[in-house]
Design a protein around this motif. Structure first.
Motif, PDB file in Angstrom:
ATOM      1  N   SER A   2      57.592 -17.236  64.524  1.00 39.39           N
ATOM      2  CA  SER A   2      58.235 -16.158  63.423  1.00 39.39           C
ATOM      3  C   SER A   2      57.219 -15.809  62.625  1.00 39.39           C
ATOM      4  CB  SER A   2      59.066 -17.300  62.718  1.00 39.39           C
ATOM      5  OG  SER A   2      58.180 -18.326  62.043  1.00 39.39           O
ATOM      6  N   GLY A   3      55.781 -16.093  62.571  1.00 41.07           N
ATOM      7  CA  GLY A   3      54.730 -15.644  61.843  1.00 41.07           C
ATOM      8  C   GLY A   3      54.144 -14.251  62.421  1.00 41.07           C
ATOM      9  N   LEU A   4      52.933 -13.959  61.805  1.00 37.30           N
ATOM     10  CA  LEU A   4      52.069 -12.841  62.612  1.00 37.30           C
ATOM     11  C   LEU A   4      50.991 -13.471  63.359  1.00 37.30           C
ATOM     12  CD1 LEU A   4      51.718 -10.404  59.196  1.00 37.30           C
ATOM     13  CD2 LEU A   4      53.182 -10.114  61.414  1.00 37.30           C
ATOM     14  N   ILE A   5      50.734 -12.868  64.237  1.00 31.00           N
ATOM     15  CA  ILE A   5      49.422 -13.065  65.037  1.00 31.00           C
ATOM     16  C   ILE A   5      48.196 -12.031  64.729  1.00 31.00           C
ATOM     17  CG2 ILE A   5      48.323 -13.376  67.460  1.00 31.00           C
ATOM     18  CD1 ILE A   5      51.364 -14.381  68.446  1.00 31.00           C
ATOM     19  N   ILE A   6      47.167 -12.295  64.444  1.00 36.82           N
ATOM     20  CA  ILE A   6      46.216 -11.579  63.894  1.00 36.82           C
ATOM     21  C   ILE A   6      44.868 -11.771  64.751  1.00 36.82           C
ATOM     22  CG2 ILE A   6      44.731 -10.903  62.040  1.00 36.82           C
ATOM     23  CD1 ILE A   6      47.146 -11.828  60.138  1.00 36.82           C
ATOM     24  N   ASP A   7      44.296 -10.731  65.102  1.00 38.30           N
ATOM     25  CA  ASP A   7      42.980 -10.754  66.036  1.00 38.30           C
ATOM     26  C   ASP A   7      41.935 -10.310  64.979  1.00 38.30           C
ATOM     27  OD1 ASP A   7      40.859 -10.278  67.277  1.00 38.30           O
ATOM     28  OD2 ASP A   7      41.832  -9.547  69.240  1.00 38.30           O
ATOM     29  N   LEU A   8      41.210 -11.249  64.200  1.00 34.17           N
ATOM     30  CA  LEU A   8      40.393 -10.828  63.132  1.00 34.17           C
ATOM     31  C   LEU A   8      39.007 -10.100  63.432  1.00 34.17           C
ATOM     32  CD1 LEU A   8      40.646 -14.151  60.919  1.00 34.17           C
ATOM     33  CD2 LEU A   8      41.560 -11.656  60.331  1.00 34.17           C
ATOM     34  N   PHE A   9      38.665 -10.237  64.753  1.00 34.82           N
ATOM     35  CA  PHE A   9      37.397  -9.794  65.199  1.00 34.82           C
ATOM     36  C   PHE A   9      37.929  -8.663  66.486  1.00 34.82           C
ATOM     37  CE2 PHE A   9      36.098 -13.598  63.181  1.00 34.82           C
ATOM     38  CZ  PHE A   9      35.003 -13.082  62.208  1.00 34.82           C
ATOM     39  N   ALA A  10      38.755  -7.973  66.217  1.00 33.83           N
ATOM     40  CA  ALA A  10      39.373  -6.974  67.287  1.00 33.83           C
ATOM     41  C   ALA A  10      38.128  -6.129  67.831  1.00 33.83           C
ATOM     42  CB  ALA A  10      40.282  -6.116  66.543  1.00 33.83           C
ATOM     43  N   GLY A  11      37.774  -6.220  69.207  1.00 35.98           N
ATOM     44  CA  GLY A  11      36.770  -5.570  69.697  1.00 35.98           C
ATOM     45  C   GLY A  11      37.530  -4.754  70.650  1.00 35.98           C
ATOM     46  N   GLY A  12      36.982  -4.705  72.065  1.00 35.73           N
ATOM     47  CA  GLY A  12      37.705  -4.012  73.079  1.00 35.73           C
ATOM     48  C   GLY A  12      39.142  -4.535  73.293  1.00 35.73           C
ATOM     49  N   GLY A  13      39.394  -5.814  73.074  1.00 34.50           N
ATOM     50  CA  GLY A  13      41.023  -6.269  73.306  1.00 34.50           C
ATOM     51  C   GLY A  13      41.131  -7.405  73.961  1.00 34.50           C
ATOM     52  N   GLY A  14      39.934  -7.862  74.461  1.00 32.71           N
ATOM     53  CA  GLY A  14      39.969  -9.094  75.787  1.00 32.71           C
ATOM     54  C   GLY A  14      40.610 -10.350  74.947  1.00 32.71           C
ATOM     55  N   ALA A  15      40.392 -10.581  73.547  1.00 26.68           N
ATOM     56  CA  ALA A  15      40.802 -11.765  72.819  1.00 26.68           C
ATOM     57  C   ALA A  15      42.298 -11.616  72.580  1.00 26.68           C
ATOM     58  CB  ALA A  15      40.282 -12.029  71.565  1.00 26.68           C
ATOM     59  N   SER A  16      42.524 -10.162  72.224  1.00 24.05           N
ATOM     60  CA  SER A  16      44.163 -10.081  72.222  1.00 24.05           C
ATOM     61  C   SER A  16      44.833  -9.999  73.516  1.00 24.05           C
ATOM     62  CB  SER A  16      44.392  -8.700  71.457  1.00 24.05           C
ATOM     63  OG  SER A  16      43.907  -8.502  70.389  1.00 24.05           O
ATOM     64  N   THR A  17      44.175  -9.565  74.212  1.00 23.27           N
ATOM     65  CA  THR A  17      45.033  -9.725  75.844  1.00 23.27           C
ATOM     66  C   THR A  17      45.069 -11.180  76.431  1.00 23.27           C
ATOM     67  OG1 THR A  17      44.027  -7.744  76.432  1.00 23.27           O
ATOM     68  CG2 THR A  17      44.803  -9.225  78.478  1.00 23.27           C
ATOM     69  N   GLY A  18      44.258 -11.901  75.982  1.00 23.16           N
ATOM     70  CA  GLY A  18      44.368 -13.305  76.213  1.00 23.16           C
ATOM     71  C   GLY A  18      45.483 -14.011  75.468  1.00 23.16           C
ATOM     72  N   ILE A  19      45.522 -13.729  74.140  1.00 18.40           N
ATOM     73  CA  ILE A  19      46.427 -14.382  73.386  1.00 18.40           C
ATOM     74  C   ILE A  19      47.895 -13.860  73.723  1.00 18.40           C
ATOM     75  CG2 ILE A  19      47.392 -14.241  70.925  1.00 18.40           C
ATOM     76  CD1 ILE A  19      44.310 -13.978  70.095  1.00 18.40           C
ATOM     77  N   GLU A  20      47.801 -12.634  74.083  1.00 15.41           N
ATOM     78  CA  GLU A  20      49.376 -12.323  74.526  1.00 15.41           C
ATOM     79  C   GLU A  20      49.935 -12.694  75.716  1.00 15.41           C
ATOM     80  OE1 GLU A  20      48.935  -7.956  74.836  1.00 15.41           O
ATOM     81  OE2 GLU A  20      48.947  -7.668  72.515  1.00 15.41           O
ATOM     82  N   ALA A  21      48.746 -13.157  76.731  1.00 21.55           N
ATOM     83  CA  ALA A  21      49.052 -13.910  78.118  1.00 21.55           C
ATOM     84  C   ALA A  21      49.277 -15.245  77.777  1.00 21.55           C
ATOM     85  CB  ALA A  21      47.930 -13.682  78.844  1.00 21.55           C
ATOM     86  N   ALA A  22      48.748 -15.876  76.656  1.00 22.58           N
ATOM     87  CA  ALA A  22      49.164 -17.409  76.430  1.00 22.58           C
ATOM     88  C   ALA A  22      50.275 -17.589  75.849  1.00 22.58           C
ATOM     89  CB  ALA A  22      47.657 -17.949  75.746  1.00 22.58           C
ATOM     90  N   LEU A  23      50.650 -16.695  74.881  1.00 22.08           N
ATOM     91  CA  LEU A  23      51.829 -16.770  74.035  1.00 22.08           C
ATOM     92  C   LEU A  23      52.962 -16.277  74.518  1.00 22.08           C
ATOM     93  CD1 LEU A  23      50.077 -16.825  70.287  1.00 22.08           C
ATOM     94  CD2 LEU A  23      50.451 -18.792  71.901  1.00 22.08           C
ATOM     95  N   GLY A  24      52.680 -15.078  75.222  1.00 18.25           N
ATOM     96  CA  GLY A  24      53.705 -14.404  75.644  1.00 18.25           C
ATOM     97  C   GLY A  24      54.210 -13.202  74.662  1.00 18.25           C
ATOM     98  N   CYS A  25      53.600 -13.091  73.533  1.00 15.71           N
ATOM     99  CA  CYS A  25      54.040 -11.947  72.518  1.00 15.71           C
ATOM    100  C   CYS A  25      52.733 -11.321  72.099  1.00 15.71           C
ATOM    101  CB  CYS A  25      54.707 -12.621  71.310  1.00 15.71           C
ATOM    102  SG  CYS A  25      54.059 -14.108  70.667  1.00 15.71           S
ATOM    103  N   PRO A  26      52.814 -10.031  71.792  1.00 16.11           N
ATOM    104  CA  PRO A  26      51.641  -9.346  71.367  1.00 16.11           C
ATOM    105  C   PRO A  26      50.960  -9.823  70.019  1.00 16.11           C
ATOM    106  CG  PRO A  26      53.649  -7.916  70.890  1.00 16.11           C
ATOM    107  CD  PRO A  26      54.159  -9.393  71.621  1.00 16.11           C
ATOM    108  N   VAL A  27      49.771  -9.049  69.825  1.00 14.44           N
ATOM    109  CA  VAL A  27      49.101  -9.569  68.646  1.00 14.44           C
ATOM    110  C   VAL A  27      49.627  -8.323  67.620  1.00 14.44           C
ATOM    111  CG1 VAL A  27      46.726  -9.087  67.568  1.00 14.44           C
ATOM    112  CG2 VAL A  27      46.950 -10.369  69.699  1.00 14.44           C
ATOM    113  N   ASP A  28      49.892  -8.857  66.428  1.00 16.21           N
ATOM    114  CA  ASP A  28      50.709  -7.952  65.544  1.00 16.21           C
ATOM    115  C   ASP A  28      49.639  -6.944  64.469  1.00 16.21           C
ATOM    116  OD1 ASP A  28      53.479  -8.826  65.699  1.00 16.21           O
ATOM    117  OD2 ASP A  28      52.400 -10.643  64.828  1.00 16.21           O
ATOM    118  N   ILE A  29      48.467  -7.679  64.203  1.00 17.79           N
ATOM    119  CA  ILE A  29      47.489  -7.002  63.552  1.00 17.79           C
ATOM    120  C   ILE A  29      46.148  -7.108  63.947  1.00 17.79           C
ATOM    121  CG2 ILE A  29      46.312  -6.792  61.421  1.00 17.79           C
ATOM    122  CD1 ILE A  29      49.141  -7.556  60.094  1.00 17.79           C
TER     123      ILE A  29
END
Length: 83
Positions: A2-29
């Motif tokens: 129910s809360g936000l998902i934040i990628d604090l060291f957003a680079g190319g987006g690999g971590a965000s892709t992994g987070i999205e795959a693991a949690l099934g929802c996109p990174v918000d910020i």
């Protein structure tokens, strides 16, 4: 989640892709001090809100910020380390 998902060291987006795959929802910020890194991340994750480190600091310090469920990090943000 129910809360936000934040990628604090957003680079190319690999971590965000992994987070999205693991949690099934996109990174918000995504936050980074580098405009180039944010531009690359935005190209790979156009639905994510992108903030510079300075914008992120202003938002993060806000007393009314929404609930955050996930903000993975292994080091201090560049602007925290400089203060």
């Amino acid at each position: 989640m129910s809360g936000l998902i934040i990628d604090l060291f957003a680079g190319g987006g690999g971590a965000s892709t992994g987070i999205e795959a693991a949690l099934g929802c996109p990174v918000d910020i995504a936050i980074n001090h580098s405009p180039v890194a944010l531009a690359v991340h935005e190209a790979n994750h156009p639905g994510t809100r992108h903030l510079t480190a300075e914008e992120g600091r202003g938002w993060w310090n806000c007393k009314t910020r929404p609930r955050v469920d996930l903000h993975p990090t292994q080091e201090k943000l560049r602007w925290e380390a400089q203060s």
